[in-house]
Scaffold this motif. Structure first.
Motif, PDB file in Angstrom:
ATOM      1  N   PHE A 114     118.002 102.051  73.217  1.00 38.57           N
ATOM      2  CA  PHE A 114     117.563 103.109  74.133  1.00 38.57           C
ATOM      3  C   PHE A 114     116.113 103.492  73.872  1.00 38.57           C
ATOM      4  O   PHE A 114     115.371 103.791  74.812  1.00 38.57           O
ATOM      5  CB  PHE A 114     118.482 104.331  74.049  1.00 38.57           C
ATOM      6  CG  PHE A 114     119.738 104.171  74.843  1.00 38.57           C
ATOM      7  CD1 PHE A 114     119.733 104.333  76.215  1.00 38.57           C
ATOM      8  CD2 PHE A 114     120.925 103.828  74.225  1.00 38.57           C
ATOM      9  CE1 PHE A 114     120.881 104.170  76.968  1.00 38.57           C
ATOM     10  CE2 PHE A 114     122.084 103.656  74.959  1.00 38.57           C
ATOM     11  CZ  PHE A 114     122.063 103.828  76.339  1.00 38.57           C
ATOM     12  N   ALA A 115     115.696 103.465  72.598  1.00 32.52           N
ATOM     13  CA  ALA A 115     114.278 103.702  72.296  1.00 32.52           C
ATOM     14  C   ALA A 115     113.424 102.605  72.914  1.00 32.52           C
ATOM     15  O   ALA A 115     112.338 102.866  73.436  1.00 32.52           O
ATOM     16  CB  ALA A 115     114.061 103.768  70.782  1.00 32.52           C
ATOM     17  N   SER A 116     113.923 101.367  72.901  1.00 29.61           N
ATOM     18  CA  SER A 116     113.185 100.243  73.497  1.00 29.61           C
ATOM     19  C   SER A 116     113.116 100.361  75.011  1.00 29.61           C
ATOM     20  O   SER A 116     112.155  99.889  75.623  1.00 29.61           O
ATOM     21  CB  SER A 116     113.835  98.913  73.123  1.00 29.61           C
ATOM     22  OG  SER A 116     113.793  98.719  71.732  1.00 29.61           O
ATOM     23  N   LEU A 117     114.125 100.970  75.616  1.00 30.95           N
ATOM     24  CA  LEU A 117     114.082 101.201  77.064  1.00 30.95           C
ATOM     25  C   LEU A 117     112.908 102.110  77.409  1.00 30.95           C
ATOM     26  O   LEU A 117     112.183 101.864  78.373  1.00 30.95           O
ATOM     27  CB  LEU A 117     115.391 101.837  77.544  1.00 30.95           C
ATOM     28  CG  LEU A 117     115.416 102.345  78.987  1.00 30.95           C
ATOM     29  CD1 LEU A 117     115.334 101.176  79.966  1.00 30.95           C
ATOM     30  CD2 LEU A 117     116.660 103.177  79.235  1.00 30.95           C
ATOM     31  N   ILE A 118     112.706 103.141  76.591  1.00 32.42           N
ATOM     32  CA  ILE A 118     111.648 104.103  76.867  1.00 32.42           C
ATOM     33  C   ILE A 118     110.283 103.546  76.480  1.00 32.42           C
ATOM     34  O   ILE A 118     109.313 103.669  77.221  1.00 32.42           O
ATOM     35  CB  ILE A 118     111.931 105.431  76.140  1.00 32.42           C
ATOM     36  CG1 ILE A 118     113.229 106.036  76.674  1.00 32.42           C
ATOM     37  CG2 ILE A 118     110.771 106.411  76.324  1.00 32.42           C
ATOM     38  CD1 ILE A 118     113.738 107.200  75.874  1.00 32.42           C
ATOM     39  N   LYS A 119     110.190 102.959  75.314  1.00 35.56           N
ATOM     40  CA  LYS A 119     108.948 102.355  74.827  1.00 35.56           C
ATOM     41  C   LYS A 119     109.269 100.926  74.403  1.00 35.56           C
ATOM     42  O   LYS A 119     109.893 100.695  73.364  1.00 35.56           O
ATOM     43  CB  LYS A 119     108.380 103.126  73.625  1.00 35.56           C
ATOM     44  CG  LYS A 119     107.909 104.511  73.936  1.00 35.56           C
ATOM     45  CD  LYS A 119     106.614 104.483  74.706  1.00 35.56           C
ATOM     46  CE  LYS A 119     106.104 105.905  74.903  1.00 35.56           C
ATOM     47  NZ  LYS A 119     104.914 105.959  75.697  1.00 35.56           N
ATOM     48  N   LEU A 120     108.875  99.973  75.220  1.00 37.53           N
ATOM     49  CA  LEU A 120     109.231  98.576  74.985  1.00 37.53           C
ATOM     50  C   LEU A 120     108.799  98.076  73.615  1.00 37.53           C
ATOM     51  O   LEU A 120     109.446  97.207  73.034  1.00 37.53           O
ATOM     52  CB  LEU A 120     108.640  97.696  76.085  1.00 37.53           C
ATOM     53  CG  LEU A 120     109.158  97.974  77.498  1.00 37.53           C
ATOM     54  CD1 LEU A 120     108.421  97.099  78.512  1.00 37.53           C
ATOM     55  CD2 LEU A 120     110.650  97.764  77.592  1.00 37.53           C
ATOM     56  N   ALA A 121     107.735  98.630  73.063  1.00 37.35           N
ATOM     57  CA  ALA A 121     107.251  98.206  71.748  1.00 37.35           C
ATOM     58  C   ALA A 121     108.262  98.483  70.642  1.00 37.35           C
ATOM     59  O   ALA A 121     108.204  97.857  69.580  1.00 37.35           O
ATOM     60  CB  ALA A 121     105.928  98.888  71.429  1.00 37.35           C
ATOM     61  N   CYS A 122     109.211  99.375  70.881  1.00 36.21           N
ATOM     62  CA  CYS A 122     110.255  99.635  69.882  1.00 36.21           C
ATOM     63  C   CYS A 122     111.106  98.391  69.640  1.00 36.21           C
ATOM     64  O   CYS A 122     111.767  98.284  68.610  1.00 36.21           O
ATOM     65  CB  CYS A 122     111.132 100.806  70.312  1.00 36.21           C
ATOM     66  SG  CYS A 122     110.270 102.381  70.334  1.00 36.21           S
ATOM     67  N   GLY A 123     111.082  97.456  70.572  1.00 32.19           N
ATOM     68  CA  GLY A 123     111.802  96.202  70.396  1.00 32.19           C
ATOM     69  C   GLY A 123     111.278  95.374  69.234  1.00 32.19           C
ATOM     70  O   GLY A 123     111.955  94.460  68.755  1.00 32.19           O
ATOM     71  N   PHE A 124     110.083  95.699  68.750  1.00 27.65           N
ATOM     72  CA  PHE A 124     109.546  94.986  67.585  1.00 27.65           C
ATOM     73  C   PHE A 124     110.328  95.278  66.313  1.00 27.65           C
ATOM     74  O   PHE A 124     110.042  94.698  65.270  1.00 27.65           O
ATOM     75  CB  PHE A 124     108.060  95.297  67.388  1.00 27.65           C
ATOM     76  CG  PHE A 124     107.184  94.639  68.407  1.00 27.65           C
ATOM     77  CD1 PHE A 124     107.187  93.260  68.580  1.00 27.65           C
ATOM     78  CD2 PHE A 124     106.349  95.402  69.213  1.00 27.65           C
ATOM     79  CE1 PHE A 124     106.376  92.649  69.527  1.00 27.65           C
ATOM     80  CE2 PHE A 124     105.539  94.800  70.158  1.00 27.65           C
ATOM     81  CZ  PHE A 124     105.548  93.423  70.315  1.00 27.65           C
ATOM     82  N   ILE A 125     111.307  96.160  66.377  1.00 33.24           N
ATOM     83  CA  ILE A 125     112.185  96.406  65.232  1.00 33.24           C
ATOM     84  C   ILE A 125     113.109  95.210  64.992  1.00 33.24           C
ATOM     85  O   ILE A 125     113.564  94.982  63.880  1.00 33.24           O
ATOM     86  CB  ILE A 125     112.998  97.711  65.430  1.00 33.24           C
ATOM     87  CG1 ILE A 125     113.724  98.123  64.152  1.00 33.24           C
ATOM     88  CG2 ILE A 125     114.022  97.568  66.532  1.00 33.24           C
ATOM     89  CD1 ILE A 125     112.837  98.594  63.060  1.00 33.24           C
ATOM     90  N   VAL A 126     113.358  94.438  66.036  1.00 31.81           N
ATOM     91  CA  VAL A 126     114.322  93.327  65.945  1.00 31.81           C
ATOM     92  C   VAL A 126     113.965  92.326  64.843  1.00 31.81           C
ATOM     93  O   VAL A 126     114.835  91.968  64.035  1.00 31.81           O
ATOM     94  CB  VAL A 126     114.517  92.645  67.318  1.00 31.81           C
ATOM     95  CG1 VAL A 126     115.308  91.360  67.204  1.00 31.81           C
ATOM     96  CG2 VAL A 126     115.187  93.617  68.277  1.00 31.81           C
ATOM     97  N   PRO A 127     112.718  91.831  64.742  1.00 31.08           N
ATOM     98  CA  PRO A 127     112.419  90.900  63.644  1.00 31.08           C
ATOM     99  C   PRO A 127     112.675  91.494  62.257  1.00 31.08           C
ATOM    100  O   PRO A 127     113.135  90.798  61.353  1.00 31.08           O
ATOM    101  CB  PRO A 127     110.932  90.567  63.829  1.00 31.08           C
ATOM    102  CG  PRO A 127     110.639  90.889  65.242  1.00 31.08           C
ATOM    103  CD  PRO A 127     111.570  91.992  65.633  1.00 31.08           C
ATOM    104  N   PHE A 128     112.403  92.777  62.101  1.00 27.82           N
ATOM    105  CA  PHE A 128     112.645  93.419  60.808  1.00 27.82           C
ATOM    106  C   PHE A 128     114.142  93.508  60.516  1.00 27.82           C
ATOM    107  O   PHE A 128     114.570  93.331  59.380  1.00 27.82           O
ATOM    108  CB  PHE A 128     111.987  94.796  60.760  1.00 27.82           C
ATOM    109  CG  PHE A 128     110.503  94.731  60.821  1.00 27.82           C
ATOM    110  CD1 PHE A 128     109.753  94.382  59.716  1.00 27.82           C
ATOM    111  CD2 PHE A 128     109.840  94.993  62.007  1.00 27.82           C
ATOM    112  CE1 PHE A 128     108.372  94.301  59.776  1.00 27.82           C
ATOM    113  CE2 PHE A 128     108.460  94.925  62.089  1.00 27.82           C
ATOM    114  CZ  PHE A 128     107.724  94.568  60.964  1.00 27.82           C
TER     115      PHE A 128
END
Length: 190
Positions: A114-128
């Motif tokens: 849901f954070a990634s929905l609002i700010k797509l850059a939050c998707g960078f958590i996935v590699p971590f």
């Protein structure tokens, strides 16, 4: 308007959350949004104290409140009605849930989505999360992403989702809210 495109950078589903505010007079909507934002700031502060496992006494609480009150970017954030405190609350809630039960780990991933929905850059958590082998959190992220896609398709329709992914996202990533591909030389004005 000088712009030939929307300056709203978020996916169509995010706009649905703001729709009820659009029915209110500006002053009422602004006050409600600021109250909501400050409540999320208070929630985020409490979550931070819980993450660092501290029960704040009177002095740390007062120092924290003074710092928050004097933190100048907060004033600009509230004045412009930014959405970043929603993202902050979602991310901190997700981080707080990671060390918990398997169910909490999945919920953590859903909050990250849901954070990634609002700010797509939050998707960078996935590699971590991949590097840390947080499989249940990643599973929750996938579940949240699938849920967001299904709701977006049903609420906004496939045409709006397709337009956002194939037309708006490339324009936004290249020019932010200022331009369109044809009008980039004029700073986005046509």
């Amino acid at each position: 308007s000088y712009f030939s495109h929307s300056r709203f950078l978020y996916p169509p589903l995010v706009a649905q959350f703001f729709r009820p505010l659009a029915f209110l007079p500006y002053r009422v909507a602004k006050h409600l949004w600021n109250i909501f934002s400050l409540a999320l700031l208070a929630f985020s502060t409490i979550i931070v104290f819980r993450i660092i496992n501290t029960k704040p006494g009177a002095e740390p609480t007062l120092l924290c409140l003074i710092f928050i009150a004097l933190f100048h970017p907060l004033m600009a954030h509230l004045e412009r009605g930014q959405v970043d405190l929603v993202t902050l609350a979602l991310i901190l809630g997700a981080i707080k849930l990671i060390p918990g039960s398997n169910r909490n780990k999945v919920l953590s991933g859903i909050l990250f989505s849901f954070a990634s929905l609002i700010k797509l850059a939050c998707g960078f958590i996935v590699p971590f999360l991949l590097l840390r082998r947080k499989w249940r959190v990643l599973g929750g992220y996938a579940i949240g992403g699938a849920f967001i896609l299904l709701v977006s398709l049903s609420v906004n329709g496939p045409d709006a989702v397709r337009d956002y992914v194939f037309n708006q996202m490339p324009r936004i990533s290249a020019f932010a809210s200022w331009g369109v591909q044809n009008g980039a030389a004029e700073g986005g004005f046509r």
